[in-house]
Scaffold this motif. Sequence first.
Motif, short mmCIF file in Angstrom:
data_model
loop_
_atom_site.label_atom_id
_atom_site.label_comp_id
_atom_site.label_asym_id
_atom_site.label_seq_id
_atom_site.Cartn_x
_atom_site.Cartn_y
_atom_site.Cartn_z
N LYS A 18 0.84 -1.20 0.00
CA LYS A 18 0.00 0.00 0.00
C LYS A 18 0.88 1.26 0.00
CE LYS A 18 -3.25 2.54 2.88
NZ LYS A 18 -2.44 3.46 3.67
N PRO A 99 -8.28 2.43 -7.92
CA PRO A 99 -9.00 1.32 -7.28
C PRO A 99 -8.08 0.29 -6.63
CG PRO A 99 -9.26 1.24 -9.68
CD PRO A 99 -8.52 2.50 -9.34
N ILE A 100 -6.89 0.10 -7.19
CA ILE A 100 -5.94 -0.83 -6.60
C ILE A 100 -5.49 -0.31 -5.25
CG2 ILE A 100 -3.66 -1.89 -6.86
CD1 ILE A 100 -4.12 -1.70 -9.93
N ARG A 102 -7.14 1.77 -3.35
CA ARG A 102 -8.30 1.71 -2.45
C ARG A 102 -8.46 0.30 -1.89
NH1 ARG A 102 -12.15 3.47 -5.86
NH2 ARG A 102 -11.36 5.57 -5.65
N GLU A 103 -8.29 -0.71 -2.76
CA GLU A 103 -8.40 -2.11 -2.33
C GLU A 103 -7.32 -2.46 -1.31
OE1 GLU A 103 -7.81 -6.51 -4.28
OE2 GLU A 103 -8.58 -4.91 -5.57
N LYS A 104 -6.10 -1.99 -1.55
CA LYS A 104 -5.00 -2.25 -0.60
C LYS A 104 -5.31 -1.62 0.75
CE LYS A 104 -2.00 -4.44 -3.20
NZ LYS A 104 -1.58 -5.79 -2.98
N ILE A 106 -8.27 -1.00 2.00
CA ILE A 106 -9.35 -1.78 2.62
C ILE A 106 -8.80 -3.07 3.22
CG2 ILE A 106 -11.43 -3.12 2.11
CD1 ILE A 106 -12.17 -0.88 0.09
N ASN A 107 -7.94 -3.75 2.46
CA ASN A 107 -7.34 -4.99 2.97
C ASN A 107 -6.53 -4.74 4.22
OD1 ASN A 107 -8.46 -6.65 1.03
ND2 ASN A 107 -6.67 -6.57 -0.31
N LYS A 110 -8.77 -4.36 7.12
CA LYS A 110 -9.30 -5.66 7.56
C LYS A 110 -8.29 -6.36 8.47
CE LYS A 110 -12.20 -6.59 3.52
NZ LYS A 110 -12.34 -7.43 2.31
#
Length: 146
Positions: A18, A99-100, A102-104, A106-107, A110
């Motif tokens: 990230k 988006p990549i 953003r996904e990182k 979010i992960n 988590k």
Amino acid sequence: MAFEFRLERVMKIVKSDKERLETDYQSLFEALEGIAHQLMDLMEQKKAVQQELQNHMTQAIMIDSMKIYLGDIDQYEKRIHLKTLEYTKLKSRLEKLKPILREKAINLKKYEKMRDRAQKDYDANMKKKEMKQMDEIASLRVVNNG
């Protein structure tokens, strides 16, 4: 025994990915801004040449001089076109990276929540063990004193 999150390494990898993507995104964004400024400068220079040609057109101007101005304008248009293509490519790369990234993020969130939950569970279990030990010590004291 200290708390150890079993997915700590995975979380660190996700975090470094990230951060690397954020750095890439920031450098792309800065490059995009630089190209945008260059593009604006080129457009202003082209406009200045066009204005100068327009001013000379009100007077008697030689055809060779006019050709030079038109050649300059043509060169500016080509440079503007190339910079526009470069800007578009960079903008596309930036949009694909969003988006990549953003996904990182979010992960990573988590994994952080999982770690926090595991830490709370660990703390609660340790507290239970301590309470159980205290109860055992108290009951032993009562038996020995009683």
